[in-house]
Write an enzyme that holds these catalytic residues in place. Sequence first.
Site, PDB file in Angstrom:
ATOM      1  N   GLY A   1       0.776  -1.378   0.108  1.00  0.00           N
ATOM      2  CA  GLY A   1      -0.063   0.069   0.007  1.00  0.00           C
ATOM      3  C   GLY A   1       0.963   1.302   0.005  1.00  0.00           C
TER       4      GLY A   1
ATOM      5  N   ASP B   1       0.636  -8.823   1.843  1.00  0.00           N
ATOM      6  CA  ASP B   1      -0.518  -8.113   1.458  1.00  0.00           C
ATOM      7  C   ASP B   1      -1.465  -9.017   0.401  1.00  0.00           C
ATOM      8  OD1 ASP B   1      -1.971  -6.009  -0.278  1.00  0.00           O
ATOM      9  OD2 ASP B   1      -0.525  -4.762   0.939  1.00  0.00           O
TER      10      ASP B   1
ATOM     11  N   THR C   1      -6.294  -3.170  -1.868  1.00  0.00           N
ATOM     12  CA  THR C   1      -6.196  -1.685  -2.248  1.00  0.00           C
ATOM     13  C   THR C   1      -4.788  -1.160  -2.526  1.00  0.00           C
ATOM     14  OG1 THR C   1      -6.028  -0.969   0.111  1.00  0.00           O
ATOM     15  CG2 THR C   1      -8.268  -0.817  -0.710  1.00  0.00           C
ATOM     16  N   GLY C   2      -3.969  -2.160  -2.357  1.00  0.00           N
ATOM     17  CA  GLY C   2      -2.700  -1.931  -2.580  1.00  0.00           C
ATOM     18  C   GLY C   2      -2.263  -2.327  -4.083  1.00  0.00           C
TER      19      GLY C   2
ATOM     20  N   TYR D   1     -14.686   1.488   9.892  1.00  0.00           N
ATOM     21  CA  TYR D   1     -13.230   1.897   9.944  1.00  0.00           C
ATOM     22  C   TYR D   1     -12.851   2.082  11.274  1.00  0.00           C
ATOM     23  CZ  TYR D   1      -8.801   4.062   8.843  1.00  0.00           C
ATOM     24  OH  TYR D   1      -7.428   4.269   8.599  1.00  0.00           O
TER      25      TYR D   1
ATOM     26  N   LYS E   1     -10.510   0.039  13.974  1.00  0.00           N
ATOM     27  CA  LYS E   1      -9.370   0.676  14.371  1.00  0.00           C
ATOM     28  C   LYS E   1      -9.308   0.736  16.118  1.00  0.00           C
ATOM     29  CE  LYS E   1      -6.863   1.266  10.788  1.00  0.00           C
ATOM     30  NZ  LYS E   1      -5.352   0.380  10.549  1.00  0.00           N
TER      31      LYS E   1
ATOM     32  N   TYR F   1      -3.086  -7.745  24.228  1.00  0.00           N
ATOM     33  CA  TYR F   1      -2.011  -8.586  24.045  1.00  0.00           C
ATOM     34  C   TYR F   1      -0.724  -8.148  24.816  1.00  0.00           C
ATOM     35  CZ  TYR F   1      -3.655 -12.208  20.927  1.00  0.00           C
ATOM     36  OH  TYR F   1      -4.117 -13.416  20.386  1.00  0.00           O
TER      37      TYR F   1
ATOM     38  N   THR G   1      -1.966  11.438   5.526  1.00  0.00           N
ATOM     39  CA  THR G   1      -0.568  11.517   5.040  1.00  0.00           C
ATOM     40  C   THR G   1      -0.655  11.442   3.582  1.00  0.00           C
ATOM     41  OG1 THR G   1       0.017  10.316   7.151  1.00  0.00           O
ATOM     42  CG2 THR G   1       1.522  10.051   5.062  1.00  0.00           C
TER      43      THR G   1
ATOM     44  N   ARG H   1      -9.537  10.212  -1.742  1.00  0.00           N
ATOM     45  CA  ARG H   1      -8.942  11.082  -0.793  1.00  0.00           C
ATOM     46  C   ARG H   1      -8.710  12.653  -1.244  1.00  0.00           C
ATOM     47  NH1 ARG H   1      -5.035   7.150   3.213  1.00  0.00           N
ATOM     48  NH2 ARG H   1      -4.590   5.941   1.159  1.00  0.00           N
TER      49      ARG H   1
HETATM   50  P1  NAD Z   1      -3.618   1.615   1.363  1.00  0.00           P
HETATM   51  O1  NAD Z   1      -4.915   1.322   0.982  1.00  0.00           O
HETATM   52  O2  NAD Z   1      -2.707   2.097   0.168  1.00  0.00           O
HETATM   53  O3  NAD Z   1      -2.877   0.536   2.043  1.00  0.00           O
HETATM   54  C1  NAD Z   1      -3.242  -0.591   2.776  1.00  0.00           C
HETATM   55  C2  NAD Z   1      -2.682  -1.937   2.504  1.00  0.00           C
HETATM   56  O4  NAD Z   1      -3.366  -2.942   3.046  1.00  0.00           O
HETATM   57  C3  NAD Z   1      -2.984  -2.161   0.679  1.00  0.00           C
HETATM   58  O5  NAD Z   1      -1.884  -2.628  -0.030  1.00  0.00           O
HETATM   59  C4  NAD Z   1      -3.996  -3.120   0.778  1.00  0.00           C
HETATM   60  O6  NAD Z   1      -4.056  -4.173  -0.121  1.00  0.00           O
HETATM   61  C5  NAD Z   1      -3.614  -4.074   2.288  1.00  0.00           C
HETATM   62  N1  NAD Z   1      -4.653  -4.985   2.758  1.00  0.00           N
HETATM   63  C6  NAD Z   1      -6.072  -4.551   3.093  1.00  0.00           C
HETATM   64  N2  NAD Z   1      -6.527  -5.496   3.669  1.00  0.00           N
HETATM   65  C7  NAD Z   1      -5.885  -6.552   3.825  1.00  0.00           C
HETATM   66  C8  NAD Z   1      -5.811  -7.805   4.411  1.00  0.00           C
HETATM   67  N3  NAD Z   1      -6.805  -8.464   4.939  1.00  0.00           N
HETATM   68  N4  NAD Z   1      -4.642  -8.460   4.012  1.00  0.00           N
HETATM   69  C9  NAD Z   1      -3.587  -8.142   3.596  1.00  0.00           C
HETATM   70  N5  NAD Z   1      -3.563  -7.128   3.193  1.00  0.00           N
HETATM   71  C10 NAD Z   1      -4.568  -6.050   3.453  1.00  0.00           C
HETATM   72  O7  NAD Z   1      -3.541   2.714   2.589  1.00  0.00           O
HETATM   73  P2  NAD Z   1      -2.372   3.440   3.334  1.00  0.00           P
HETATM   74  O8  NAD Z   1      -2.664   4.918   3.498  1.00  0.00           O
HETATM   75  O9  NAD Z   1      -1.136   3.178   3.196  1.00  0.00           O
HETATM   76  O10 NAD Z   1      -2.765   3.144   4.631  1.00  0.00           O
HETATM   77  C11 NAD Z   1      -1.928   2.206   5.464  1.00  0.00           C
HETATM   78  C12 NAD Z   1      -2.245   2.082   6.819  1.00  0.00           C
HETATM   79  O11 NAD Z   1      -2.209   3.195   7.698  1.00  0.00           O
HETATM   80  C13 NAD Z   1      -3.470   1.450   7.554  1.00  0.00           C
HETATM   81  O12 NAD Z   1      -3.759   0.639   8.402  1.00  0.00           O
HETATM   82  C14 NAD Z   1      -4.310   2.875   7.491  1.00  0.00           C
HETATM   83  O13 NAD Z   1      -5.696   2.531   8.288  1.00  0.00           O
HETATM   84  C15 NAD Z   1      -3.355   3.759   8.271  1.00  0.00           C
HETATM   85  N6  NAD Z   1      -3.635   4.911   8.193  1.00  0.00           N
HETATM   86  C16 NAD Z   1      -3.355   5.633   7.134  1.00  0.00           C
HETATM   87  C17 NAD Z   1      -3.580   7.078   7.171  1.00  0.00           C
HETATM   88  C18 NAD Z   1      -3.226   8.056   5.682  1.00  0.00           C
HETATM   89  O14 NAD Z   1      -3.598   9.145   5.768  1.00  0.00           O
HETATM   90  N7  NAD Z   1      -2.864   7.635   4.611  1.00  0.00           N
HETATM   91  C19 NAD Z   1      -4.040   7.895   8.120  1.00  0.00           C
HETATM   92  C20 NAD Z   1      -4.475   6.979   9.111  1.00  0.00           C
HETATM   93  C21 NAD Z   1      -4.163   5.826   9.361  1.00  0.00           C
HETATM   94  N1  UDP Z   2     -13.104  16.153   0.714  1.00  0.00           N
HETATM   95  C1  UDP Z   2     -13.481  17.237  -0.231  1.00  0.00           C
HETATM   96  N2  UDP Z   2     -13.267  16.607  -1.552  1.00  0.00           N
HETATM   97  C2  UDP Z   2     -12.950  15.676  -2.174  1.00  0.00           C
HETATM   98  C3  UDP Z   2     -12.375  14.778  -1.219  1.00  0.00           C
HETATM   99  C4  UDP Z   2     -12.732  14.799   0.108  1.00  0.00           C
HETATM  100  O1  UDP Z   2     -13.761  18.244   0.034  1.00  0.00           O
HETATM  101  O2  UDP Z   2     -12.908  15.467  -3.406  1.00  0.00           O
HETATM  102  C5  UDP Z   2     -13.074  16.536   2.247  1.00  0.00           C
HETATM  103  C6  UDP Z   2     -13.608  15.497   2.811  1.00  0.00           C
HETATM  104  O3  UDP Z   2     -15.033  15.681   2.864  1.00  0.00           O
HETATM  105  C7  UDP Z   2     -13.050  15.559   4.035  1.00  0.00           C
HETATM  106  C8  UDP Z   2     -11.428  15.843   3.727  1.00  0.00           C
HETATM  107  O4  UDP Z   2     -11.679  16.412   2.699  1.00  0.00           O
HETATM  108  O5  UDP Z   2     -13.619  16.571   5.102  1.00  0.00           O
HETATM  109  C9  UDP Z   2     -10.645  14.654   3.957  1.00  0.00           C
HETATM  110  O6  UDP Z   2     -11.075  13.780   3.370  1.00  0.00           O
HETATM  111  P1  UDP Z   2     -10.377  12.307   2.974  1.00  0.00           P
HETATM  112  O7  UDP Z   2     -11.062  11.463   2.305  1.00  0.00           O
HETATM  113  O8  UDP Z   2      -9.156  12.603   2.275  1.00  0.00           O
HETATM  114  O9  UDP Z   2      -9.775  11.867   4.300  1.00  0.00           O
HETATM  115  P2  UDP Z   2     -10.431  11.842   5.560  1.00  0.00           P
HETATM  116  O10 UDP Z   2      -9.659  12.647   6.670  1.00  0.00           O
HETATM  117  O11 UDP Z   2     -11.991  12.251   5.792  1.00  0.00           O
HETATM  118  O12 UDP Z   2     -10.422  10.404   6.411  1.00  0.00           O
END
Ligand code: NAD
Ligand code: UDP
Length: 315
Positions: free
Chosen positions: A10, A31, A35-36, A144, A148, A158, A174, A185
Site C-alpha cells: 500500500g 498483502d 487496495t494496494g 473503519y 481501528k 496482548y 498522510t 482522498r
Molecule cells: P493503502 O490502502 O494504500 O494500504 C493498505 C494496504 O493494506 C493495501 O496494500 C491493501 O491491499 C492491504 N490490505 C488491506 N486488507 C488486507 C488484508 N486483509 N490482508 C492483507 N493486506 C491487506 O492505505 P495507506 O494509506 O497506506 O494506509 C496504511 C495503514 O495506515 C492503514 O492501516 C491505515 O488505516 C493507516 N492510516 C493511514 C492514513 C493515511 O492518511 N494514509 C491515516 C491514518 C491511518
Molecule cells: N474532501 C473534499 N473533496 C474531495 C475529497 C475529500 O472536500 O474530493 C474532504 C472530505 O469531505 C474531508 C476531507 O476532505 O472533509 C478529507 O477527506 P479524505 O477523504 O482525504 O480523508 P478523511 O480525513 O476524511 O479520512
Amino acid sequence: MRVLVTGGAGFIGSHLCDALLGEGHSVICADNLLTGRMENIAHLSHEPRFEFLQQNVCRPFDCGKVEYVFHFASPASPDDYLEHGIETLQAGSLGSMNCLELARKYNARFLLASTSECYGDPLEHPQEETYWGHVNPVGPRSVYDEAKRFAEAITMAYHRYRKVDTRIVRIFNTYGPRLQINDGRVISNFMKQALLGEDLTVYGDGSQTRSFCYVSDEVAGILALSKAGEHDPTNIGNPAEFTILECAQVVLEVTGSSSKIRFEPLPQDDPKQRCPDISKAKQLLGWEPFIDLRAGLRMSLDYFKSAIQAIGAGA
Ligand code: NAD
Ligand code: UDP
C-alpha cells in the site's frame, strides 16, 4: 532484523518497507492487494532482502520467525473502506489478532497502524492522545473507526495479558508519491482534478479542517516510535492545519491549474476539524515533521502526473 510489514504493497506500507530495507533489515511484505498495488513495490523485485507474500492477514498465517511485526493492512481511504466495509472490520479485528498471535509466537515486537479516526468527529481540538474521541459507532464510517478502536484495544490486551511488546501509532492524514490516484482522498482527488483541468470537488462549504503530513516525515515518526518503549498510542502527523478550501487553493497554486472549485454535499459524519497535538512525539521521540504542504505537494507533482498518464493509458 527479519521484519514483517502487513499492507506493505500500500501507500504508507511500501514507504515503510523502503525505510526498513534502508536500515539494513530483511522485509517480508504480506498483502492481499485489496487496495494496494504491485507497482508500489516493483522497484524491490530484485532486492534479495525483500520478499512478497500474497496473503489475506484475516486468515491465520505463518511467515516464519520475525523480530518485528508492523501491522498496516487495512483499507484506509473513506471510498475504500465504505466499499469494503466487512473486509475493513475484519482487517482491524481478525487481521490484528492474527498478527499479534504471530508476534507472540516469535516473541517479536509489534506496531499497529492506528488512525486519527479513533477521535471521530472530535469535540477537543487539537487532539491529544488522552482524548477518548467522539465516534458514531453505527454510522457508515464506523466500519473503519470501530475496527481501528478494536485493533487498539486488542493490541493493549496482548500487551497486558500476553506480554507482547507493542506500540500504537495514530496516523493523521498522510500524502505523497504512491497515494492511489483513484482512492477518493482529498489530496489525490484535488491533484488529479487540478492536473486534468477539472473542477475541484469541495465537500460541504470547505470549512472543515485537516492537517497533512508528507509521507517521509510520517515514516520517520513511525520508525522512531518503533524503537521507543512506549505502549500507549502516540500521534504522528503534521500539526499545520488547513481548511479544505485552503487546501484546494494550495493545490491550484502548486499545480498552476486554472480549475474552478465546485461544492458538493458533505459526507455523513465527516469530521469538522482534525489536528494532532504532537507534544508527546516531540518529547518522547525528538521527532517532528519538517515538510510543509506546499513543499510536499511539489515533491509529489511528478508522481501525480505519471499516475494520471498511467490511468489515461489504461494501466
Ligand atoms: P493503502 O490502502 O494504500 O494500504 C493498505 C494496504 O493494506 C493495501 O496494500 C491493501 O491491499 C492491504 N490490505 C488491506 N486488507 C488486507 C488484508 N486483509 N490482508 C492483507 N493486506 C491487506 O492505505 P495507506 O494509506 O497506506 O494506509 C496504511 C495503514 O495506515 C492503514 O492501516 C491505515 O488505516 C493507516 N492510516 C493511514 C492514513 C493515511 O492518511 N494514509 C491515516 C491514518 C491511518
Ligand atoms: N474532501 C473534499 N473533496 C474531495 C475529497 C475529500 O472536500 O474530493 C474532504 C472530505 O469531505 C474531508 C476531507 O476532505 O472533509 C478529507 O477527506 P479524505 O477523504 O482525504 O480523508 P478523511 O480525513 O476524511 O479520512
